[in-house]
Design a protein around this motif. Structure first.
Motif, mmCIF file in Angstrom:
data_model
loop_
_atom_site.group_PDB
_atom_site.id
_atom_site.type_symbol
_atom_site.label_atom_id
_atom_site.label_comp_id
_atom_site.label_asym_id
_atom_site.label_seq_id
_atom_site.Cartn_x
_atom_site.Cartn_y
_atom_site.Cartn_z
ATOM 1 N N TYR A 163 -20.374 121.718 -41.011
ATOM 2 C CA TYR A 163 -18.798 120.517 -42.004
ATOM 3 C C TYR A 163 -18.001 121.610 -41.218
ATOM 4 N N LEU A 190 -14.652 121.029 -43.807
ATOM 5 C CA LEU A 190 -13.983 119.482 -44.735
ATOM 6 C C LEU A 190 -14.080 119.817 -46.305
ATOM 7 N N ASP A 211 -14.893 110.939 -42.992
ATOM 8 C CA ASP A 211 -14.534 112.632 -42.660
ATOM 9 C C ASP A 211 -15.630 112.837 -41.946
ATOM 10 N N ARG A 212 -16.812 112.968 -42.524
ATOM 11 C CA ARG A 212 -18.387 113.341 -41.901
ATOM 12 C C ARG A 212 -19.268 112.384 -42.003
ATOM 13 N N ILE A 215 -20.842 112.996 -38.655
ATOM 14 C CA ILE A 215 -21.991 113.915 -38.622
ATOM 15 C C ILE A 215 -23.345 113.894 -39.410
#
Ligand code: ADP
Length: 270
Positions: A163, A190, A211-212, A215
């Motif tokens: 992250y 993040l 933003d993730r 992932i």
């Protein structure tokens, strides 16, 4: 969440009132929610790797391919199968821990070599992060299960890397606080929005921000860490500035009688 049931009350055939039962069903609701999160995580996390295993095996079976391309596809299949094994193992581990069936083999454990080795393995796996170890105490031995402690640091360092951007600094600070050894892991990643902080250690919880979203993960890593820390009479806490980075603190009680030989005073990594 309160569910209210009501029943008429009779004395013989004469109704004399109504019985209201207020039942707190918060935990049932939470369990239901967790089950549906589990189903969506499992369907996504199992299906994605399985789809690529199927896709690539079909290519290998039915297409004429150059040896280097075959090798590339085989390595993808291998990685995806490893991911599946990881998910299933995490799930089973957590299940065992939560039901109190997990066996722990306690002994004196020095955290330093474990943490260093976890970082080394991370670097082997082509991490582009910088790691810094800061020792504000010479203490590093705790009473614990070495394999489980390795799992704690594998998950924690793994998240710090996952992250945060390449080139980011991951700092690991050892300090003593009263009768405890505290390890702080900070990253420049993040970060964690404030409303997510209290849910972070729940099973299957993942932050679903843009933003993730790309992932991968299962939301089991921190739940496992929390269970292991509890089994060590320890704690985990988190502080974060969203968009700037996070600091996770792991607190282990120090063994009561620490022998001088465990203080690693000859260690030069301070
Ligand atoms: P996973 O990484 O598989 O999603 P975890 O239980 O390890 O599951 O973490 C839960 C969530 O907490 C992650 O989805 C991620 O959004 C957030 N998180 C964990 N560690 C960090 C970190 N170091 N920096 C920012 N967010 C993190």
């Amino acid at each position: 969440i309160i569910r209210v049931y009501h029943e008429p009350l009779y004395w013989g055939t004469e109704r004399f009132g109504t019985l209201f039962v207020h039942r707190d069903i918060t935990s049932e609701y939470e369990v239901d929610q967790m089950k549906s999160e589990f189903v969506s995580t499992v369907s996504h996390e199992l299906r994605t790797p399985l789809a690529s295993v199927l896709g690539f095996t079909e290519l290998l079976l039915y297409k004429e391919l150059k040896p280097e391309r075959q090798r590339k596809y085989l390595s993808t299949i291998h990685q995806e199968a490893q991911r599946l094994t990881g998910l299933i193992n995490d799930f089973l581990d957590l299940q065992r821990m939560e039901s109190g069936k997990q066996n722990y083999v306690f002994q004196e454990v020095d955290l330093l070599p474990i943490v260093e080795n976890v970082i080394e393995l991370q670097n082997v796996n082509a991490s582009l992060h910088r790691f810094e170890i800061v020792r504000q105490t010479d203490k590093s031995v705790v009473w614990g299960d070495p394999d489980k402690i390795r799992q704690v640091f594998t998950n924690m360092v793994g998240n710090a890397v996952k992250y945060s951007p390449n080139g980011g600094l991951v700092q690991i600070v050892y300090k003593q606080s009263g009768d405890s050894l505290v390890i702080e892991l900070s990253d420049e990643g993040l970060g964690i929005p404030e409303d997510a902080l209290s849910k972070l250690f729940s099973k299957f919880y993942r932050i679903d921000n843009s933003d993730r979203r790309e992932i991968g993960g299962t939301g089991l890593g921190l739940a496992i860490v929390k269970e292991i820390m509890l089994a060590h009479q320890g704690e985990i806490a988190v502080a974060s500035e969203y968009g700037r980075g996070s600091t996770f603190s792991l607190r282990f009680p120090l063994p009561r009688m620490q022998e001088p030989s465990h203080s690693l005073s000859d260690d030069s990594r301070a």
